[in-house]
Design a protein around this motif. Structure first.
Motif, mmCIF file in Angstrom:
data_model
loop_
_atom_site.group_PDB
_atom_site.id
_atom_site.type_symbol
_atom_site.label_atom_id
_atom_site.label_comp_id
_atom_site.label_asym_id
_atom_site.label_seq_id
_atom_site.Cartn_x
_atom_site.Cartn_y
_atom_site.Cartn_z
ATOM 1 N N UNK A 1 0.847 -1.194 0.000
ATOM 2 C CA UNK A 1 0.000 0.000 0.000
ATOM 3 C C UNK A 1 0.878 1.238 0.000
ATOM 4 N N UNK A 2 0.390 2.291 -0.675
ATOM 5 C CA UNK A 2 1.174 3.517 -0.829
ATOM 6 C C UNK A 2 0.223 4.642 -1.227
ATOM 7 N N UNK A 3 0.647 5.909 -1.140
ATOM 8 C CA UNK A 3 -0.222 7.024 -1.548
ATOM 9 C C UNK A 3 -0.624 6.900 -3.017
ATOM 10 N N UNK A 4 -1.837 7.310 -3.320
ATOM 11 C CA UNK A 4 -2.364 7.124 -4.669
ATOM 12 C C UNK A 4 -1.657 7.982 -5.708
ATOM 13 N N UNK A 5 -0.982 9.063 -5.300
ATOM 14 C CA UNK A 5 -0.315 9.898 -6.300
ATOM 15 C C UNK A 5 1.041 9.330 -6.713
ATOM 16 N N UNK A 6 1.486 8.260 -6.064
ATOM 17 C CA UNK A 6 2.748 7.623 -6.443
ATOM 18 C C UNK A 6 2.497 6.534 -7.479
ATOM 19 N N UNK A 7 3.474 6.351 -8.334
ATOM 20 C CA UNK A 7 3.456 5.254 -9.309
ATOM 21 C C UNK A 7 4.514 4.252 -8.883
ATOM 22 N N UNK A 8 4.101 2.998 -8.679
ATOM 23 C CA UNK A 8 5.004 1.960 -8.189
ATOM 24 C C UNK A 8 5.154 0.893 -9.263
ATOM 25 N N UNK A 9 6.385 0.580 -9.590
ATOM 26 C CA UNK A 9 6.690 -0.477 -10.545
ATOM 27 C C UNK A 9 7.481 -1.559 -9.832
ATOM 28 N N UNK A 10 7.135 -2.814 -10.094
ATOM 29 C CA UNK A 10 7.757 -3.950 -9.440
ATOM 30 C C UNK A 10 8.453 -4.822 -10.471
ATOM 31 N N UNK A 11 9.531 -5.436 -10.037
ATOM 32 C CA UNK A 11 10.205 -6.366 -10.931
ATOM 33 C C UNK A 11 9.381 -7.621 -11.141
ATOM 34 N N UNK A 12 8.590 -8.003 -10.137
ATOM 35 C CA UNK A 12 7.677 -9.143 -10.244
ATOM 36 C C UNK A 12 6.352 -8.742 -9.622
ATOM 37 N N UNK B 1 -3.619 2.730 -5.080
ATOM 38 C CA UNK B 1 -2.745 2.801 -3.930
ATOM 39 C C UNK B 1 -2.445 1.479 -3.285
ATOM 40 N N UNK B 2 -2.692 0.344 -3.959
ATOM 41 C CA UNK B 2 -2.351 -0.960 -3.418
ATOM 42 C C UNK B 2 -1.965 -1.887 -4.559
ATOM 43 N N UNK B 3 -1.181 -2.900 -4.226
ATOM 44 C CA UNK B 3 -0.661 -3.814 -5.229
ATOM 45 C C UNK B 3 -0.484 -5.182 -4.599
ATOM 46 N N UNK B 4 -0.954 -6.208 -5.299
ATOM 47 C CA UNK B 4 -0.771 -7.579 -4.829
ATOM 48 C C UNK B 4 0.532 -8.124 -5.400
ATOM 49 N N UNK B 5 1.397 -8.615 -4.523
ATOM 50 C CA UNK B 5 2.720 -9.045 -4.946
ATOM 51 C C UNK B 5 2.727 -10.523 -5.292
ATOM 52 N N UNK B 6 3.697 -10.879 -6.115
ATOM 53 C CA UNK B 6 3.890 -12.270 -6.514
ATOM 54 C C UNK B 6 5.126 -12.793 -5.802
ATOM 55 N N UNK B 7 4.961 -13.199 -4.551
ATOM 56 C CA UNK B 7 6.066 -13.747 -3.772
ATOM 57 C C UNK B 7 6.059 -15.271 -3.886
ATOM 58 N N UNK B 8 7.165 -15.937 -3.506
ATOM 59 C CA UNK B 8 7.164 -17.407 -3.524
ATOM 60 C C UNK B 8 6.042 -17.972 -2.660
ATOM 61 N N UNK B 9 5.485 -19.116 -3.099
ATOM 62 C CA UNK B 9 4.378 -19.717 -2.343
ATOM 63 C C UNK B 9 4.808 -20.133 -0.949
ATOM 64 N N UNK B 10 6.003 -20.663 -0.832
ATOM 65 C CA UNK B 10 6.501 -21.121 0.470
ATOM 66 C C UNK B 10 7.932 -20.648 0.655
#
Length: 528
Positions: free
Chosen positions: A197-208, A218-227
């Motif tokens: 989660x982050x302020x809505x005026x920010x743009x966030x880019x993820x490697x994954x 203002x929110x993003x679901x991440x793709x982390x390892x399952x275990x």
């Protein structure tokens, strides 16, 4: 001797009969004894160990030991079946290929037991081992009992989150943030959800990322390892930018993870935040340019620029004077006055900016907004100055002003076609004695609160006497100002000129207290 001999003969006969009976008995029960011995020497099998206590996700090894105590080789064929716990998540791997065991030999078949999910009750696994020999055949059973293991309690802070990266960001540049996730427990942890989660005026880019990199909500679901196995970890790399501006100050980027251990499925939650300082490129330089005495916020800047531009153009370009005299209080310095006026005139700019650019810079703004605000303040000041000059010109064109020429005074008096109001009739203009050193009569053009504009008589002589002079008197008497103005400024009359007094030679501002003996008279005449 015959008696002794007879006795021994009877003894020998009894012994012979007993031996014969014993021989018959022995020959009759011989096969039964052999069968019992063979039965006692049959194939045997058992699991080692034959009881396992297991936790979900665990894999254990055991062995099925088969012995052949007979004097001949046998072929064994193990088959697995469940005796109890019909609904079981157990997965057992055992080689069920027939195999030969030599006489007196043994064989251990490895068995791998896996428990993917939680076991609610004990399960007995039964293995049937069929065997075939030269003189024998049959089957035997071997059992393996699997029990639910003792589930340990969830360790506190099983997953820990650390953060690093840039701690400050300007709107024209990007920042890189890093979150590290590590499993510090002794159990494998399963990640069930990870949200950023982050302020809505920010743009966030993820490697994954499992969703688009630009998340306007203002929110993003991440793709982390399952275990994450014990000691393992993962790193989240964030590329943060603000293409549409920022809210200067501090912003938080928060990573939240829901997880559970793979054994007892005990749920846990971990979170951490990264604080980043946000600023706008050029804002400090702009506000600092006005000096420490003002030190304005961005809200005041357009108002200050507006005031400075109007002041500069009015006093340095044109007209370099105020229409009225203003004497500010001595306690108010120029800096304080500028600050007050800046705040006052800054109030409309947020609404004006929103109407023009469709953005509210009081909430989120960037370098482009600062440039636009400055240009808007300067342009608005220049426009207001231009409009003020135009209005001033219109007013001065129809209103008496100091140093107006005689021709201009006549034009302004006769600005209405036809018969003017009584106070504007050329033969009814108020006049008075000007008692500042003399008693010359002057004509009052305009009254003020404490001052008045006066001028001497205006003289315009006809080039030809007679008809022109008579027409002049008639128009003056009838109050036809427009016709009279056209007559005296035409070719038949000389150019109108003042007949100066000792102190008043043109339109002059005088004090009302210096005027006495008010009356009416003709301001324009054909005679000196």
């Amino acid at each position: 001797m015959s008696a002794d001999r007879a006795f021994w003969l009877r003894i020998a006969r009894v012994i012979g009969i007993s031996a014969l009976a014993a021989s018959i008995l022995l020959s009759g029960f011989g096969p039964v004894a052999t069968s019992a011995a063979a039965e006692s020497m049959a194939v045997a099998a058992a699991y080692t160990p034959d009881e396992l206590a297991m936790l979900p996700g665990e894999t254990r090894a055991t062995g099925l030991r088969i012995q052949n105590p007979t004097s001949a080789p046998v072929v064994v064929n193990p088959k697995i079946r469940q005796e109890s716990g019909a609904v079981s998540p157990l997965v057992i791997t055992l080689d069920e290929t027939p195999v030969s065991i030599p006489a007196g030999g043994s064989l251990t078949v490895p068995a791998i037991v896996t428990l993917p999910a939680r076991l609610l009750s004990s399960v007995t696994v039964v293995t049937t081992i069929g065997y075939t020999g030269v003189d024998s055949a049959g089957s035997i059973l071997a059992t393996l009992k699997v029990l639910p293991g003792t589930i340990p309690a969830l360790a506190s802070n099983a997953l820990t989150i650390s953060q690093s990266g840039d701690t400050a960001m300007v709107d024209t540049q990007a920042a890189d943030l890093y979150f590290g996730v590590q499993n510090t427990s002794a159990l494998t942890q399963r990640i069930t959800g990870a949200t950023l989660t982050f302020p809505t005026f920010l743009k966030v880019e993820l490697t994954k990322a499992s969703r688009p990199a630009d998340a306007p909500t203002g929110s993003l679901t991440l793709d982390l390892p399952d275990t994450l196995a014990p000691g393992d970890g993962a790193t989240v790399h964030l590329h943060v930018s603000a293409p549409n501006g920022v809210q200067p100050g501090s912003a938080l980027v928060v990573l939240s993870i829901n997880y559970e251990d793979s054994v007892g499925q005990n749920a846990g939650f971990a979170t951490d935040s990264h604080k980043i300082s946000l600023s706008v490129f050029g804002e400090d330089a702009l506000t600092g340019a006005f000096g420490a005495a003002i030190a304005p916020a961005l809200f005041v800047v357009p108002g200050l620029l507006f005031v400075l531009v109007v002041w500069f153009l009015w006093w340095r370009v044109y007209p370099r004077e105020l229409p009225i005299e203003i004497t500010p209080p001595q306690t108010i310095t120029g800096t304080v006055a500028l600050a007050i006026l800046g705040v006052l005139f800054a109030m409309p700019f947020p609404f004006l900016y929103t109407e023009i650019f469709g953005r509210n810079y009081s909430a989120v703004y960037g370098f482009v907004d600062i440039v636009r605000i400055c240009v808007l303040g300067i342009a608005t000041g220049a426009a207001v100055w231009a409009v003020a000059i135009a209005v001033r010109w219109v007013i001065r064109r129809n209103r008496f002003q100091p140093n107006d020429s005689a021709r201009t005074v006549l034009r302004k008096i006769t600005r209405f076609k036809g018969k003017a109001k009584t106070k504007d009739k050329l033969d009814q203009v108020a006049n008075a004695n000007y008692t500042n050193q003399n008693t010359d009569r002057v004509f009052v053009l305009r009254f003020g609160p404490t001052t008045a504009l006066v001028c001497p008589r205006i003289v315009s002589k006809p080039s030809k006497e007679g008809e022109n002079a008579a027409r002049f008197d008639a128009l003056l008497t009838e109050g036809k100002n427009r016709e009279l103005y056209e007559l005296v400024t035409g070719p038949d009359f000389s150019s109108p000129e003042y007949q100066p007094t000792k102190d008043v030679a043109t339109v002059t501002k005088v004090k009302l207290t210096d005027l006495t003996d008010f009356g009416h008279g003709r301001i324009v005449s054909t005679e000196s």
